[in-house]
Design an enzyme around this catalytic site. Structure first.
Site, PDB file in Angstrom:
ATOM      1  N   LYS A 213      -4.633  32.372  -8.326  1.00 35.09           N
ATOM      2  CA  LYS A 213      -5.391  31.133  -8.152  1.00 35.09           C
ATOM      3  C   LYS A 213      -6.795  31.401  -7.599  1.00 35.09           C
ATOM      4  O   LYS A 213      -7.112  32.488  -7.116  1.00 35.09           O
ATOM      5  CB  LYS A 213      -4.629  30.165  -7.245  1.00 35.09           C
ATOM      6  CG  LYS A 213      -3.451  29.511  -7.968  1.00 35.09           C
ATOM      7  CD  LYS A 213      -2.819  28.389  -7.174  1.00 35.09           C
ATOM      8  CE  LYS A 213      -1.774  27.659  -8.010  1.00 35.09           C
ATOM      9  NZ  LYS A 213      -1.090  26.590  -7.248  1.00 35.09           N
TER      10      LYS A 213
ATOM     11  N   ARG B 108       6.605  31.709  -7.047  1.00 44.23           N
ATOM     12  CA  ARG B 108       6.386  31.277  -8.425  1.00 44.23           C
ATOM     13  C   ARG B 108       5.192  32.054  -8.964  1.00 44.23           C
ATOM     14  O   ARG B 108       4.066  31.890  -8.467  1.00 44.23           O
ATOM     15  CB  ARG B 108       6.130  29.766  -8.467  1.00 44.23           C
ATOM     16  CG  ARG B 108       5.912  29.194  -9.869  1.00 44.23           C
ATOM     17  CD  ARG B 108       5.651  27.701  -9.804  1.00 44.23           C
ATOM     18  NE  ARG B 108       5.440  27.136 -11.136  1.00 44.23           N
ATOM     19  CZ  ARG B 108       4.254  27.076 -11.747  1.00 44.23           C
ATOM     20  NH1 ARG B 108       3.174  27.551 -11.140  1.00 44.23           N
ATOM     21  NH2 ARG B 108       4.155  26.545 -12.949  1.00 44.23           N
TER      22      ARG B 108
END
Length: 276
Positions: free
Chosen positions: A221, A255
């Site tokens: 991210k 995740r």
């Protein structure tokens, strides 16, 4: 600490890895990568062989500013691929990344084992009823607004107190609905600035007061690659570094896009904890 997935008890006291299978053309890292049956099956097989306990499938991009996708299009992207995976790998524990109750219900009927809702019921009031009806594990994430508006709403009186209050209210509703297996996702990157993301990471252990498993999704991210002045493609090493920190703070599920590296991270941190 266990969850019941299709009759199998999954022990989350030993952290697990959830592999991401994006079925959207515009996801920030791997959008459009899995375009045909072979690509999908090859990727799922790779993730399972590399240590994934769960496969998380999403057909609605939730990256900041992503375009809205109709319910029909989400179904068309999602259901045929679910059926394909379960035909070839029938024991796969599939998590469905959706905020729509109808899609959640139909996915469970096809064979999904978990529901992963970025809005914790805020974007579809029927979601809690569907999860209660089918009694599948429910991942509830913190989000303000929608994927289209969330980055304008990264304003908090006190970030950690606000998130803990948010989840406390959601857990109260879930208890009233008799939903048993709930997983908390603090929502890295969702209505949070880079500084807030690192504050969240620094205080992840506070969520243990909720007595629920904790899932995080920070793989590749912007909170990583913006700091490193790189890109999502170059953010694997940074991702692993932050995964290590999160595991030391008590996270139960990672995740991730890169299952092998995450699974190795879990193995090493578990060895470290066993020899304190």
């Amino acid at each position: 600490m266990t969850i019941n997935c299709k009759g199998s008890l999954i022990d989350l006291s030993s952290p697990k890895v959830m592999g991401i299978l994006n079925l959207t053309p515009d996801s920030f890292y791997d959008g459009g990568k899995h375009k045909d049956a072979k690509a999908v099956l090859d990727q799922v097989e790779l993730m399972l062989n590399n240590g994934a306990t769960f496969i998380d499938m999403g057909a609605y991009s939730s990256r900041p500013g992503a375009e809205h996708v109709s319910e029909d299009e989400e179904m068309q992207r999602l259901f045929p691929v679910m059926e394909l995976i379960l035909k070839h790998f029938p024991s796969t524990l599939i998590s469905i990344d959706t905020f729509r109750a109808n899609i959640a219900a139909q996915s469970i009927e096809i064979g999904a084992a978990l529901i992963n809702d970025i809005s914790a019921g805020n974007l579809d009031a029927k979601m809690f009823d569907v999860v209660a009806q089918y009694q599948v594990p429910y991942i509830m994430m913190h989000l303000k607004g929608t994927p289209q508006s969330m980055q304008k709403q990264a304003v908090y009186d006190d970030l950690m107190k606000d998130l803990l209050l948010y989840f406390s209210k959601k857990l109260h509703i879930a208890r009233d609905k008799k939903i048993n297996d709930i997983i908390i996702d603090p929502g890295f990157g969702f209505a949070k600035t880079t500084e807030q993301n690192y504050q969240l990471l620094n205080h992840l252990n506070m969520f243990q007061t909720l007595r629920k498993p904790i899932l995080i999704g920070l793989s590749r991210k912007s909170m990583i690659y913006k700091i490193l002045k790189s890109s999502p493609k170059e953010a694997l090493n940074g991702t692993t570094a932050l995964h290590s920190i999160a595991l030391l703070k008590g996270v139960n599920i990672l995740r991730v896009h890169d299952v092998k590296e995450a699974f190795e991270c879990v193995q090493l941190i578990e060895k470290l904890k066993a020899n304190t």
